[in-house]
Design a protein around this motif. Structure first.
Motif, short mmCIF file in Angstrom:
data_model
loop_
_atom_site.label_atom_id
_atom_site.label_comp_id
_atom_site.label_asym_id
_atom_site.label_seq_id
_atom_site.Cartn_x
_atom_site.Cartn_y
_atom_site.Cartn_z
N PRO A 302 61.82 11.44 106.91
CA PRO A 302 62.57 10.70 105.76
C PRO A 302 61.76 9.97 104.96
O PRO A 302 62.32 9.62 103.78
N TYR A 303 60.33 9.53 105.21
CA TYR A 303 59.76 8.59 104.13
C TYR A 303 58.67 9.18 103.48
O TYR A 303 58.48 8.86 102.36
N ASP A 304 58.12 10.44 104.03
CA ASP A 304 57.09 11.27 103.09
C ASP A 304 56.00 10.31 102.67
O ASP A 304 55.61 10.48 101.39
N VAL A 305 55.49 9.46 103.55
CA VAL A 305 54.59 8.36 102.60
C VAL A 305 53.17 8.96 102.62
O VAL A 305 52.87 10.02 103.13
N ASP A 306 52.27 8.53 101.48
CA ASP A 306 50.95 8.87 101.37
C ASP A 306 49.84 8.51 102.44
O ASP A 306 49.02 8.96 102.40
N GLU A 307 50.42 7.20 103.18
CA GLU A 307 49.27 6.87 103.85
C GLU A 307 49.96 5.81 105.04
O GLU A 307 51.07 5.24 104.76
N PHE A 308 49.34 6.03 106.23
CA PHE A 308 49.97 5.14 107.39
C PHE A 308 48.82 4.14 107.47
O PHE A 308 47.68 4.48 107.31
N ILE A 309 49.25 2.73 107.43
CA ILE A 309 48.25 1.51 107.96
C ILE A 309 48.75 1.15 109.27
O ILE A 309 49.77 0.39 109.48
#
Length: 334
Positions: A302-309
């Motif tokens: 759902p989020y398709d983020v560029d990075e996990f922190i």
């Protein structure tokens, strides 16, 4: 859709203070963690600014960053974030400009709109000056002007700072900073490690309204993910009880020092408290490597983020470091 191999992995460090150790131990462990994740290939480590919290040792964020920078080689280090209501923008620009001058291309400045503490402590930090939502955009623009190239006849210059072009990020747990980051063309990090409720809305708002800038040509989003990984789901759930107890302490106004894990967390909370803790950790990935891999892949849908922190409140420091080793193994094996 992107896979874990396509996503950058980073760490948000709050320098947790254990109930059986000193603050010095926590600060030295923060360095141990930074050195270790540098070898593992993490993108960045950020420190969070909080005040008047006995379980968090990263309050003097810029000072601690200097210690970590001096004892690492390549890892990007920054704030996640500096809470602007607590600081004059010029001072922030000078601090991070100094760090960026000493350690070029390694320093980042994440900015938050909340004070990161209670009202009494906020007044102690700023001696009664009250910030408003309207002030935050002005403060961000002021910092951007201090770390950018000097303008003709500029009346105030940050020295060091001017011309260092410290990368600025906006952080948030609501829609306000998402809108501002989109307007200014800045990278955006959502604090879903503790306030996940508006994550989807904020990311959508940021991406739909993003305006390319001299800082960034397309949207860039990271999201906070709490983690507790061990060899088995059962062990990971056991280790995660330290994080659960910490949030219980936050809700009850008790000590935030990290407590040892407990065999039966159910006896420690009411049904209402359990619901609140579950909401806090809605994005948490807790379990064996296989379980966490599946969970992270599900987050990407759902989020398709560029990075996990990633955050981690495992009590045993070696198991905490192992947590980040196992995470990177998931990325590299994907």
């Amino acid at each position: 859709m992107r896979t874990l191999k396509d996503i950058k992995f980073s760490v948000l460090e709050l320098a947790p203070v254990r109930d059986d150790k000193t603050v010095e131990f926590s600060l030295k462990h923060a360095l141990e963690l930074a050195q270790h994740i540098e070898k593992l290939g993490y993108e960045r480590l950020w420190l969070a600014e909080h005040h008047n919290m006995d379980g968090i040792a990263s309050s003097a964020t810029a000072v601690l960053l200097g210690y970590l920078l001096a004892n690492t080689q390549t890892l990007k280090l920054g704030s996640g974030g500096i809470m602007l209501p607590n600081h004059a923008p010029l001072v922030v620009a000078e601090q991070f400009g100094t760090l960026a001058t000493l350690y070029p291309n390694r320093v980042e400045l994440g900015l938050g709109r909340a004070p990161g503490t209670d009202q009494v402590t906020m007044r102690a930090l700023r001696r009664g000056r009250q910030e408003t939502e309207e002030q935050f955009p002005q403060d961000v623009l002021e910092i951007l002007s201090y770390v950018g190239d000097a303008k003709p006849n500029q009346s105030i210059t940050a020295t060091p700072g001017q011309g260092t072009h410290v990368p600025v990020w906006l952080l948030g747990s609501s829609l306000f900073s998402a809108q501002l980051a989109a307007k200014l063309g800045l990278p955006y990090s959502f604090a879903s490690h503790f306030a996940p409720r508006m994550l989807g809305q904020a990311i959508q708002l940021y991406r739909e309204n993003f305006e390319p800038s001299i800082y960034l040509d397309q949207p860039y989003v990271s999201m906070g993910v709490p983690t507790a990984i061990a060899e088995t789901d059962e062990e990971a759930e056991y280790l995660a009880t330290s994080a659960y107890q910490r949030v219980l302490g936050l809700m009850r106004g008790e000590s935030l020092k990290l407590k040892a894990p407990v065999a039966n967390i159910q006896v420690h909370w009411s049904a209402a408290e359990k619901m609140s803790v579950d909401n806090f950790f809605a994005m948490a990935q807790i379990g064996s490597p296989e379980t966490v891999k599946m969970g992270l892949e599900q987050l990407l849908i759902p989020y398709d983020v560029d990075e996990f922190i990633f955050t981690c409140d495992i009590y045993d420091t070696q198991k905490r470091i192992r947590n980040f080793e196992l995470l990177m193994q998931l990325k590299n094996a994907d």
